[in-house]
Write an enzyme that holds these catalytic residues in place. Structure first.
Site, PDB file in Angstrom:
ATOM      1  N   ASP A   1     -13.477 -23.968  52.938  1.00  0.00           N
ATOM      2  CA  ASP A   1     -12.888 -25.276  52.652  1.00  0.00           C
ATOM      3  C   ASP A   1     -11.400 -25.304  53.002  1.00  0.00           C
ATOM      4  OD1 ASP A   1     -15.380 -25.683  51.662  1.00  0.00           O
ATOM      5  OD2 ASP A   1     -14.765 -26.155  49.613  1.00  0.00           O
TER       6      ASP A   1
ATOM      7  N   SER B   1     -15.566 -16.591  43.791  1.00  0.00           N
ATOM      8  CA  SER B   1     -16.668 -17.558  43.822  1.00  0.00           C
ATOM      9  C   SER B   1     -18.020 -16.898  43.605  1.00  0.00           C
ATOM     10  CB  SER B   1     -16.671 -18.300  45.151  1.00  0.00           C
ATOM     11  OG  SER B   1     -16.994 -17.408  46.181  1.00  0.00           O
TER      12      SER B   1
ATOM     13  N   TYR C   1     -18.817 -17.820  36.491  1.00  0.00           N
ATOM     14  CA  TYR C   1     -18.081 -18.687  37.408  1.00  0.00           C
ATOM     15  C   TYR C   1     -18.019 -20.129  36.864  1.00  0.00           C
ATOM     16  CZ  TYR C   1     -17.340 -21.305  41.778  1.00  0.00           C
ATOM     17  OH  TYR C   1     -16.886 -22.151  42.754  1.00  0.00           O
TER      18      TYR C   1
ATOM     19  N   GLU D   1     -21.790 -25.917  39.416  1.00  0.00           N
ATOM     20  CA  GLU D   1     -22.114 -24.848  38.455  1.00  0.00           C
ATOM     21  C   GLU D   1     -21.612 -25.190  37.050  1.00  0.00           C
ATOM     22  OE1 GLU D   1     -23.645 -21.706  38.467  1.00  0.00           O
ATOM     23  OE2 GLU D   1     -24.489 -22.369  40.363  1.00  0.00           O
TER      24      GLU D   1
ATOM     25  N   SER E   1     -17.024 -27.507  40.405  1.00  0.00           N
ATOM     26  CA  SER E   1     -18.293 -27.089  41.004  1.00  0.00           C
ATOM     27  C   SER E   1     -19.482 -27.624  40.214  1.00  0.00           C
ATOM     28  CB  SER E   1     -18.336 -25.561  40.992  1.00  0.00           C
ATOM     29  OG  SER E   1     -19.652 -25.093  41.137  1.00  0.00           O
TER      30      SER E   1
HETATM   31  P1  GDP Z   1     -25.466 -21.041  44.810  1.00  0.00           P
HETATM   32  O1  GDP Z   1     -26.490 -20.321  43.998  1.00  0.00           O
HETATM   33  O2  GDP Z   1     -25.588 -22.506  44.638  1.00  0.00           O
HETATM   34  O3  GDP Z   1     -24.089 -20.549  44.589  1.00  0.00           O
HETATM   35  O4  GDP Z   1     -25.781 -20.822  46.377  1.00  0.00           O
HETATM   36  P2  GDP Z   1     -26.656 -19.728  47.145  1.00  0.00           P
HETATM   37  O5  GDP Z   1     -26.612 -20.134  48.568  1.00  0.00           O
HETATM   38  O6  GDP Z   1     -26.209 -18.331  46.834  1.00  0.00           O
HETATM   39  O7  GDP Z   1     -28.137 -19.898  46.571  1.00  0.00           O
HETATM   40  C1  GDP Z   1     -28.842 -21.093  46.703  1.00  0.00           C
HETATM   41  C2  GDP Z   1     -30.260 -20.907  46.203  1.00  0.00           C
HETATM   42  O8  GDP Z   1     -30.974 -20.072  47.113  1.00  0.00           O
HETATM   43  C3  GDP Z   1     -30.345 -20.204  44.842  1.00  0.00           C
HETATM   44  O9  GDP Z   1     -31.237 -20.933  44.021  1.00  0.00           O
HETATM   45  C4  GDP Z   1     -30.956 -18.856  45.148  1.00  0.00           C
HETATM   46  O10 GDP Z   1     -31.809 -18.391  44.110  1.00  0.00           O
HETATM   47  C5  GDP Z   1     -31.768 -19.167  46.391  1.00  0.00           C
HETATM   48  N1  GDP Z   1     -32.029 -17.973  47.203  1.00  0.00           N
HETATM   49  C6  GDP Z   1     -33.227 -17.557  47.643  1.00  0.00           C
HETATM   50  N2  GDP Z   1     -33.115 -16.415  48.334  1.00  0.00           N
HETATM   51  C7  GDP Z   1     -31.802 -16.090  48.346  1.00  0.00           C
HETATM   52  C8  GDP Z   1     -31.065 -15.015  48.920  1.00  0.00           C
HETATM   53  O11 GDP Z   1     -31.612 -14.123  49.563  1.00  0.00           O
HETATM   54  N3  GDP Z   1     -29.711 -15.037  48.746  1.00  0.00           N
HETATM   55  C9  GDP Z   1     -29.078 -16.058  48.051  1.00  0.00           C
HETATM   56  N4  GDP Z   1     -27.733 -16.043  47.941  1.00  0.00           N
HETATM   57  N5  GDP Z   1     -29.759 -17.066  47.482  1.00  0.00           N
HETATM   58  C10 GDP Z   1     -31.100 -17.086  47.633  1.00  0.00           C
END
Ligand code: GDP
Length: 325
Positions: A12, A84, A149, A127, A125
């Protein structure tokens, strides 16, 4: 106009710096001293390095921040820097709460003393809503963070609100939902997938391991979200908090289908589900209702989901191979 951006080398921060330069701003950025010596950490700023001023500073060091703010005296400050990593374990990453909270408080306190008319944007966020009660969520939805977070962002949100209400500062929080781009950090699933596909396509990797592909997110396009941040600091109604989102729910599986189709492959042939990557999933999905920012500031998410994904996959293939697919 002079802007100060924390986290300027992130996704960002770098898009925001480019945008502000394009509309004639003088752009200053705060960066970790260790990042300044690491070319990889500066890669997002490649195109604008000679047009911005970088200040190495630890944002948890009050005196260092005080000197920096006194030196720069910004008209606008965008506080985007944060640890983050979204940890759901309170045994790990406990310091995130103090780091994220302290930096917000210190920045505001320095600005209040040295440049009280500086406008302040804080990167909140989705979150912060955590275990939400209903979807989509708007600005009135109650906070119920479930990650370290998220808690750190809620705590900072209240500091921002108090500086606005007690000291009359132009300070506001943008409640951004996930926003992606070719500069997204590798730890997020979207970038993990786009890089994974590039490697599979270039025969550098056989399969991609993922967690729960039924997980739902509201994914937008980062370059548009930084323009929402700027608009929030130019609000005719004064400082106000807004949800910044697309309002559209997609699963990781939908992302996969579109992303693999960019290179003419089918995701089921290249995916392995690994429970190691599973996280506690939301009962109610985090989907944002951005109708307030649309009504007040005429901002809305525009780039279609499939175009965001295509750009990410093509960019990663280009970077890894030196050519377009
Ligand atoms: P955030 O959870 O919103 O911070 O963003 P992410 O991109 O890390 O995750 C988004 C969604 O993807 C979450 O619900 C994770 O459980 C799902 N997810 C599924 N497989 C994966 C993986 O291999 N890596 C991550 N980071 N997220 C995953």
């Amino acid at each position: 106009m002079k802007a100060l951006i924390t986290g300027i080398n992130g996704q960002d921060g770098s898009y925001l710096a480019e945008y502000l330069l394009s509309i004639g701003y003088e752009v200053h950025g705060i960066i970790r001293r260790s990042s300044l010596e690491n070319a990889q950490k500066l890669s997002n700023l490649r195109g604008i390095m000679d047009r911005i001023v970088l200040h190495p500073c630890n944002i948890e060091d009050h005196l260092a921040l005080y000197k920096l703010v006194n030196n720069v005296k910004p008209d606008e400050c965008y506080h985007l820097a944060a640890s983050s990593f979204v940890s759901y374990s309170f045994d790990e990453e406990a310091t995130i709460i103090s780091t994220n909270f302290t930096s917000t408080h210190y920045l505001l306190s320095c600005l209040k003393e040295l440049k009280p008319d500086c406008k302040f944007y804080f990167a909140g966020s989705s979150e912060m809503f955590g275990a939400a009660e209903e979807a989509p969520q708007d600005e009135k939805h109650k906070f119920n963070p479930r990650s370290v977070y998220g808690i750190s962002k809620v705590a900072s949100y209240y500091v921002v609100k108090n500086y606005r209400e007690r000291y009359g500062m132009y300070a506001c929080t943008g409640l951004t939902y996930n926003h992606e781009s070719p500069r997204r950090d590798y730890s997020f699933v979207t970038r993990k997938i786009s890089v994974g596909i590039a490697k599979i396509y270039l025969q550098q990797m056989p399969k991609l391991q993922l967690g729960n592909i039924q997980a739902v997110r509201d994914w937008g396009y980062a370059p548009e979200y930084v323009q929402a941040m700027w608009r929030m600091l130019h609000n005719p109604q004064g400082p106000k908090d807004y949800v910044i989102a697309t309002g559209i729910a997609h699963t990781v599986q939908e992302f996969l289908q579109i992303a693999f189709a960019v290179v003419g492959l089918h995701y089921t042939d290249y995916i392995e589900i690994n429970p190691q990557f599973f996280r506690p999933s939301e009962q109610i999905p985090l989907i944002g209702n951005a109708s307030l920012i649309q009504a007040d500031l005429e901002w809305r998410a525009q780039k279609p989901f499939s175009e965001i994904i295509t750009e990410m996959v093509q960019q990663d293939i280009q970077t890894l191979s030196g050519q377009k697919p």
